[in-house]
Design a protein around this motif. Structure first.
Motif, PDB file in Angstrom:
ATOM      1  N   THR A 148     -23.955 -78.377  92.565  1.00  0.00           N
ATOM      2  CA  THR A 148     -23.578 -76.971  92.732  1.00  0.00           C
ATOM      3  C   THR A 148     -24.409 -76.132  91.769  1.00  0.00           C
ATOM      4  O   THR A 148     -24.286 -76.261  90.555  1.00  0.00           O
ATOM      5  N   ARG A 149     -25.263 -75.258  92.324  1.00  0.00           N
ATOM      6  CA  ARG A 149     -26.234 -74.554  91.477  1.00  0.00           C
ATOM      7  C   ARG A 149     -26.390 -73.095  91.892  1.00  0.00           C
ATOM      8  O   ARG A 149     -26.389 -72.775  93.078  1.00  0.00           O
ATOM      9  N   ASN A 150     -26.569 -72.234  90.897  1.00  0.00           N
ATOM     10  CA  ASN A 150     -26.798 -70.808  91.122  1.00  0.00           C
ATOM     11  C   ASN A 150     -27.927 -70.365  90.191  1.00  0.00           C
ATOM     12  O   ASN A 150     -27.682 -69.959  89.052  1.00  0.00           O
ATOM     13  N   PRO A 151     -29.201 -70.462  90.636  1.00  0.00           N
ATOM     14  CA  PRO A 151     -30.340 -70.181  89.753  1.00  0.00           C
ATOM     15  C   PRO A 151     -30.281 -68.847  89.007  1.00  0.00           C
ATOM     16  O   PRO A 151     -30.560 -68.820  87.801  1.00  0.00           O
ATOM     17  N   PRO A 152     -29.924 -67.706  89.650  1.00  0.00           N
ATOM     18  CA  PRO A 152     -29.894 -66.452  88.888  1.00  0.00           C
ATOM     19  C   PRO A 152     -28.932 -66.487  87.706  1.00  0.00           C
ATOM     20  O   PRO A 152     -29.193 -65.877  86.678  1.00  0.00           O
ATOM     21  N   LYS A 153     -27.805 -67.194  87.835  1.00  0.00           N
ATOM     22  CA  LYS A 153     -26.833 -67.272  86.739  1.00  0.00           C
ATOM     23  C   LYS A 153     -27.110 -68.445  85.802  1.00  0.00           C
ATOM     24  O   LYS A 153     -26.925 -68.342  84.595  1.00  0.00           O
ATOM     25  N   ASP A 154     -27.571 -69.575  86.368  1.00  0.00           N
ATOM     26  CA  ASP A 154     -27.760 -70.774  85.554  1.00  0.00           C
ATOM     27  C   ASP A 154     -28.976 -70.679  84.639  1.00  0.00           C
ATOM     28  O   ASP A 154     -28.969 -71.209  83.535  1.00  0.00           O
ATOM     29  N   GLY A 155     -30.046 -70.059  85.106  1.00  0.00           N
ATOM     30  CA  GLY A 155     -31.251 -69.963  84.284  1.00  0.00           C
ATOM     31  C   GLY A 155     -32.182 -71.146  84.470  1.00  0.00           C
ATOM     32  O   GLY A 155     -33.369 -70.985  84.717  1.00  0.00           O
ATOM     33  N   ASP A 156     -31.677 -72.381  84.334  1.00  0.00           N
ATOM     34  CA  ASP A 156     -32.477 -73.571  84.606  1.00  0.00           C
ATOM     35  C   ASP A 156     -31.545 -74.691  85.057  1.00  0.00           C
ATOM     36  O   ASP A 156     -30.320 -74.534  85.074  1.00  0.00           O
ATOM     37  N   HIS A 157     -32.130 -75.833  85.425  1.00  0.00           N
ATOM     38  CA  HIS A 157     -31.346 -76.898  86.044  1.00  0.00           C
ATOM     39  C   HIS A 157     -30.402 -77.595  85.076  1.00  0.00           C
ATOM     40  O   HIS A 157     -29.493 -78.303  85.501  1.00  0.00           O
ATOM     41  N   THR A 158     -30.572 -77.382  83.771  1.00  0.00           N
ATOM     42  CA  THR A 158     -29.701 -78.065  82.807  1.00  0.00           C
ATOM     43  C   THR A 158     -28.271 -77.525  82.836  1.00  0.00           C
ATOM     44  O   THR A 158     -27.348 -78.200  82.364  1.00  0.00           O
ATOM     45  N   ALA A 159     -28.059 -76.327  83.389  1.00  0.00           N
ATOM     46  CA  ALA A 159     -26.711 -75.756  83.408  1.00  0.00           C
ATOM     47  C   ALA A 159     -25.757 -76.631  84.199  1.00  0.00           C
ATOM     48  O   ALA A 159     -24.633 -76.906  83.761  1.00  0.00           O
TER      49      ALA A 159
END
Length: 258
Positions: A148-159
């Motif tokens: 489950t990923r949200n690039p604009p909020k996460d910033g990078d894949h480590t989130a």
């Protein structure tokens, strides 16, 4: 990750060539009108991307791999558009329905990670209740949260790695956070936000070790729904190893298929 594992210029051009416009842009009447609508859409995406990058830089410097992806996308939408103009005007580019099939050998994730997790990524609360009593439940939750990923909020894949941390061993968290993720780069290139609708957990095949009281293998099949420039779904199959050597609950210690 080794330099040879990074996408080649030809692969980046293929990513940029797959750019798809919203239906309202495609339905604009007249060739000149569509061209102007596409230009305005690209400028709007470029502007919003630059604002997002500026905000992320204000909070914390962008990691090299993430910066490379963002710069290439911006160049493709702006200055680089004139070099890729024939592809960007195409009406037929569609997002593919992709099934994750790459499966590294079990020893692949034992490599020493090259970087450490970003300190700006959100970390799960230590007080949150986490059920580690059943390996099937742990495998399901770890895969669901990780994909489950949200690039604009996460910033990078480590989130997403850190969100799934309560269900993983420290060594696996460090390994996943320390290597680039092709799935993240693909999601960013398509302007997508990924959510997991279902995760099916079942015993692994006979080609993996048999279950023991302290280690088991499970096959997980996740349906991932993506909303972006074009909405699509994909199925990701992962082989998950879980261990309970200390008696403090089951944790995912290895993932094959990323």
């Amino acid at each position: 990750m080794a330099k040879n594992d990074e996408p080649t210029p030809e692969e980046w051009r293929e990513i940029l060539a797959s750019y798809s416009y919203p239906e309202e842009v495609k339905k604009t009447k007249g060739r000149r009108g569509r061209r102007e609508a596409k230009r305005e859409h690209r400028e709007d995406v470029r502007r919003r991307t630059k604002e997002w990058v500026r905000e992320e830089r204000r909070r914390d410097p962008i990691r090299p791999a993430g910066a490379l992806v963002i710069v290439l996308v911006i160049l493709g939408l702006g200055v680089g558009a004139r070099f890729l103009w024939p592809s960007l005007l195409g009406e037929g580019h569609k997002g593919d329905h992709v099934t994750a099939t790459a499966s590294p050998t079990p020893g692949a994730q034992d490599e020493e990670p090259s970087t450490t997790p970003s300190s700006s990524s959100p970390s799960p609360s230590s007080s949150a209740a986490v059920d580690l009593s059943k390996p099937d439940h742990v495998a399901e939750e770890a895969v669901r949260i990780y994909l489950t990923r949200n690039p604009p909020k996460d910033g990078d894949h480590t989130a997403s790695v850190l969100r799934a941390e309560p269900y993983m061993t420290p060594a696996l968290v460090e390994n996943l956070a320390g290597h680039t993720d092709p799935g993240w780069a693909k999601l960013v290139s398509r302007g997508g936000v990924a959510t997991v609708s279902t995760v099916k957990v079942e015993p692994a095949g006979n080609d993996l070790p048999v279950d023991t009281p302290v280690r088991v293998w499970r096959k997980t099949t996740a349906k991932v729904d993506v909303e972006g420039y074009e909405d699509y779904s994909e199925t990701t199959v992962l082989q998950v190893e879980l261990t309970n050597g200390d008696g403090d609950g089951w944790h995912v210690s290895r993932i094959l298929g990323l």
